[in-house]
Enzyme design. Structure first.
Site, mmCIF file in Angstrom:
data_model
loop_
_atom_site.group_PDB
_atom_site.id
_atom_site.type_symbol
_atom_site.label_atom_id
_atom_site.label_comp_id
_atom_site.label_asym_id
_atom_site.label_seq_id
_atom_site.Cartn_x
_atom_site.Cartn_y
_atom_site.Cartn_z
ATOM 1 C CG HIS A 66 -2.140 -0.816 1.082
ATOM 2 N ND1 HIS A 66 -3.276 -0.392 0.434
ATOM 3 C CD2 HIS A 66 -2.389 -2.075 1.498
ATOM 4 C CE1 HIS A 66 -4.182 -1.353 0.462
ATOM 5 N NE2 HIS A 66 -3.670 -2.387 1.094
ATOM 6 C CE LYS B 154 -6.850 13.582 0.127
ATOM 7 N NZ LYS B 154 -7.032 12.500 -0.742
ATOM 8 N NE ARG B 155 -2.976 8.162 6.745
ATOM 9 C CZ ARG B 155 -1.719 8.053 6.299
ATOM 10 N NH1 ARG B 155 -0.709 8.395 7.069
ATOM 11 N NH2 ARG B 155 -1.472 7.596 5.083
ATOM 12 C CE LYS C 135 -2.799 10.586 3.194
ATOM 13 N NZ LYS C 135 -3.437 9.785 2.130
ATOM 14 C CB THR D 34 -10.364 4.752 -1.798
ATOM 15 O OG1 THR D 34 -10.200 5.001 -0.408
ATOM 16 C CG2 THR D 34 -9.564 3.541 -2.218
ATOM 17 C CE LYS E 254 -14.339 5.914 0.026
ATOM 18 N NZ LYS E 254 -13.440 5.988 1.161
#
Length: 837
Positions: free
Chosen positions: A375, A568-569, A574, A679, A683
């Site tokens: 991952h 998100k985290r 990110k 992911t 969505k």
């Protein structure tokens, strides 16, 4: 409402009706649970009591389907898959269960008869705190798809009492408090008192006269199974998520010590057992923290494999003669990331020490059984465990890992002398005298029959870079399985307005299990009637979201502004920092405009949410910065009708189910080559939300599917990143003036007195730890701002934006977890549908 609820229950007979599909029968069954499973005093039927009784009523039905599924699998004896994951981010189960069972209307009517609204009752449920982010949510989507596709498969995880943490935002920034999801109890789980396995830690290895080795001594805890039913969509198949809890026996409680006043030592093993499943990812800065994490991982692997082996033996014993060589044709084990890597030496140990197999036979069985999903390419997330720590906790497993490593080296020396100079990086044991470690990813690649990445770009990077040397040895071992999401939870149930419009225009609801049918919307995207209905569905979701934001963040936001969301985290790769720097620059420009100029801008509401790991200082600084910036902008009367910034607290699945349908623009802006897949991007796209993003992870494939014109692209490509970092190190980076202006604005104290220098310093300099802008925020800033300017223009053209939104949903068919799981089943697990008749 409560009195009304209690009065209403008196009119409805409390009669067990576990399988009723009629509102009257369902209401009786709910009332039966309220009366005869009394978890609360009998004089109340308030929303909380109503929720527990309703959940137990739904569970009645699930238990019947569950038992039928279990029995059918037992009789048919197909090959089964067992999915091992440290995380499952399940979210609330009530809406999902009644939706998958196709009885939501009947339950809504039944609750009305009892004086309650379904929407209000659903809100009583707490999210199960069994995961952190994408990894755990993926595992939950996968279980939904396994059940819906009628596959013989089960999930295995840990029953964390306090999960990760609940996030509170205060003047100091993020605060972590323990999750309370199990404070009362979970109505969905069923404890299996007959499913208990011993799990050993520490101890020593004894060698018998016949040369057989046995692990003895140390401490032994018991693994107790709790099962959670996972129903498929409109099918009888209901599979299990089996969660393990650690317990100590009564005989491990030292009564003599207790009566002697030595209370702590009397219950030492009991409190040690309780720690194992207390918290997800306990802090591992200390030696004790590392030991606890390793215990958790081994506890999951050992209890799950003992269970799998017992089931295999029970099924085979009725079949007369059988061989262990048949095990891989009946059992597939999937490791979700490196956390369950210890399943490899544990399966070897169980086969050799308990079942008497020799090394070669045990190795053959193990390597044909286990597959591994990678991952991440982030070095800090590729687990490496200290060898001394592992020798201490798991001495027998270290012997086995040493032997695997030794045989791997011998194989390379014999068959691939050209790779000998690569051995030090390929082997499993790193014997660096300063810090000898076990490389878990290497152990997985050497031992598994298949290794897969989770998006095309990610799998290509794994093959070309991270695992390139192994690929030259085993070219067929490596695959790609692009992630997916369940369309049930992520469109059908969380946005019923949009779902109904899709069903109406496609003239079928079959898209819920065949997401490729959404492509039928492509030829309708210009239709004015569809666009108007689409716009009203999006507006209903935006209004619902605005009410939620007012409730949890105390900020009033305008549903007519562009809703721009990044959830998100919180992690530097990110790049929430890029997002907030962009918002700061926008604010500064708005301040400099005349009132007339402002009226020509596109009003925007920027929402950022996510949890920063408790010990990740820079991530927590980013959370603090977002809330400080919001505080200033939202209270600035000159600009707050053109820009608002909101930090959405305590992001979880239920919050996502509110945010995603209400979003119009979503930010997936990680440094290219760093996000394995993502992911949430799927969505958002499925819900008709447009994406601003880099060519990273699944963004690449989403852009291909929905069309390049419907994706706002910016930033460096993955293959450019190493060169750009090198140029930066050589002092060749020329920052964009807008980037400098945004940083300077923070340093001016415009957003309060907190010291943001350490955070901004990470973007400065050319190299060095915590310096040199490793994630290329500065490099990508100008193209990011240009993309944002394009977005502002397109949003003003309502018809164009709506068409792009419809095309985004229309192109999302590939990203169903049903497609992903069908590919795993065929290409990796070799399992087939086993439908309950």
């Amino acid at each position: 409402m409560a009195a009304n609820g209690k009065a209403a229950t008196e009119k409805v007979p409390a009669v067990a009706n576990p399988l009723s599909e009629e509102p009257t029968g369902i209401a009786s069954n709910i009332n039966y649970h309220a009366q005869f499973n009394p978890h609360f005093s009998p004089f109340k039927f308030e929303p909380e009591q109503a929720f527990f009784a309703t959940a137990e009523s739904v569970r009645d039905r699930l238990i019947k389907q569950w038992n039928e599924t279990f029995l059918h699998f037992h009789k048919a004896d197909p090959k089964q898959t067992y999915y091992l994951s440290m995380e499952y981010l399940q979210g609330r189960a009530l809406t999902n269960a009644i939706g998958n069972l196709n009885i939501q209307d009947a339950y809504a009517d039944a609750l009305n008869k009892l004086g309650h609204e379904l929407e209000e009752i659903v809100e009583q449920e707490k999210d199960a705190a069994l995961g952190n982010g994408g990894l755990g949510r993926l595992a939950s989507c996968f279980l939904d798809s396994m059940a819906t596709l009628n596959l013989p498969a089960w999930g295995y995880g840990l029953r964390y009492k306090y999960g990760l943490f609940k996030q509170r935002i205060t003047k100091q920034g993020q605060e972590e408090i323990a999750e309370d999801w199990l404070e009362k109890f979970s109505p969905w789980e069923v404890v299996r008192h007959d499913v208990v396995f011993p799990v050993r830690f520490f101890g020593r290895v004894e060698v018998n006269p016949d040369g057989f080795r046995k692990w003895v001594g140390g401490e032994v805890v018991q693994a107790l199974a709790y099962d959670v039913p996972i129903p498929g969509y409109k099918t009888k198949n209901t599979i299990s998520l089996r969660l393990w809890e650690a317990k100590a026996c009564a005989e491990d409680f030292n009564l003599f010590q207790f009566n002697d006043g030595q209370y702590e030592s009397a219950a030492k093993l009991h409190s040690g057992a309780q720690q194992i499943c207390a918290v997800l990812y306990p802090g591992d800065a200390t030696e004790n923290g590392k030991l606890l994490r390793l215990k958790q991982q081994y506890f999951l692997c050992s209890s799950s494999l003992q269970d799998i082996i017992l089931r295999f033996k029970e099924r085979r014993s009725g079949k007369g003669l059988w061989q262990w060589s048949e095990f891989p044709s009946k059992v597939a084990v999937q490791l979700n990331d490196t956390h369950p890597t210890l399943a490899i030496p544990e399966l070897m140990r169980l086969l050799m020490d308990n079942e008497g197999l020799g090394w070669d036979e045990a190795w053959d069985v193990t390597t044909r059984t286990i597959a591994y999903t990678n991952h991440t390419v982030l070095p800090e997330a590729l687990e490496k465990w200290s060898q001394p720590l592992m020798w201490k906790l798991l001495p027998r497993h270290m012997e086995i890992i040493e032997e695997i490593d030794k045989r791997f080296l011998a194989m390379i020396n014999a068959s691939r002398p050209d790779l000998e100079h690569k051995l030090s990086s390929m082997r499993i044991l790193d014997h660096n005298p300063q810090k000898p470690v076990v490389r878990m990813a290497n152990l997985c690649v050497v031992s598994a029959h298949t290794v897969n990445g989770v998006a095309q770009l990610h799998s290509d990077i794994l093959k070309a870079e991270l695992f390139a040397d192994y690929v030259s040895m085993w070219p067929t071992k490596f695959q790609n399985k692009t992630n997916g999401i369940t369309p049930r939870r992520w469109l059908c149930f969380c946005s019923p307005e949009l779902s109904n419009i899709i069903t109406k225009w496609l003239k079928t609801d079959q898209w819920v299990t065949n997401l490729n049918l959404l492509s039928g919307l492509q030829k309708l995207a210009d239709n004015a009637d569809l666009q108007n209905e689409w716009a009203s569905a999006k507006m209903a979701n935006k209004q619902r979201l605005a009410q939620y934001i007012l409730r949890v963040a105390g900020v009033s936001i305008d549903p007519n502004s562009l809703f721009d969301i990044q959830v998100k985290r919180i992690h530097e790769y990110k790049r929430q920092l890029l997002n907030i720097l962009g918002a700061i620059y926008r604010y500064k420009k708005l301040k400099e405009m005349s009132p007339e100029q402002r009226t020509n801008t596109t009003p925007r509401t920027v929402m950022i949410g996510g949890k920063a790991f408790a010990t990740y200082t820079n991530a927590k600084r980013i959370v603090k910065l977002v809330s400080d910036v919001g505080e200033v902008i939202n209270n600035d009367p000159e600009v707050n009708s053109y820009l608002k910034v909101v930090f959405v607290p305590n992001y979880n699945v239920s919050v996502a189910e509110m945010l995603i349908p209400g979003s119009e623009l979503s930010q997936h802006i990680s440094t290219a080559g760093m996000e394995a897949s993502g992911t949430s991007n799927m969505k958002f796209a499925l819900n008709g939300c447009l994406i601003i993003g880099t060519l990273d992870g699944a963004n690449v494939e989403i852009r291909e599917e929905i069309g390049e014109d419907n994706f706002f692209l910016f930033g460096a490509r993955a293959d450019e990143v190493p060169r750009l970092r090198k140029e930066r190190e050589n002092g060749l980076f020329k920052p964009d003036p807008r980037f400098e202006e945004a940083k300077q604005f923070i340093r001016s104290g415009a957003f309060g007195s907190y010291d943001y220098n350490p955070l901004l310093d990470s973007l400065e300099g050319d190299s060095g730890y915590g310096r040199g802008d490793y994630f290329l925020v500065g490099h990508d800033f100008p193209s990011y701002m240009d993309a944002q300017a394009r977005i502002d223009e397109v949003y003003k053209d309502r018809k164009k934006w709506l068409k792009m939104s419809i095309l985004s949903t229309a192109g999302s068919g590939k990203f169903s977890s049903d497609r992903t799981i069908a590919q795993y089943a065929k290409d990796i697990w070799n399992i087939e549908e086993c439908r309950v008749p």
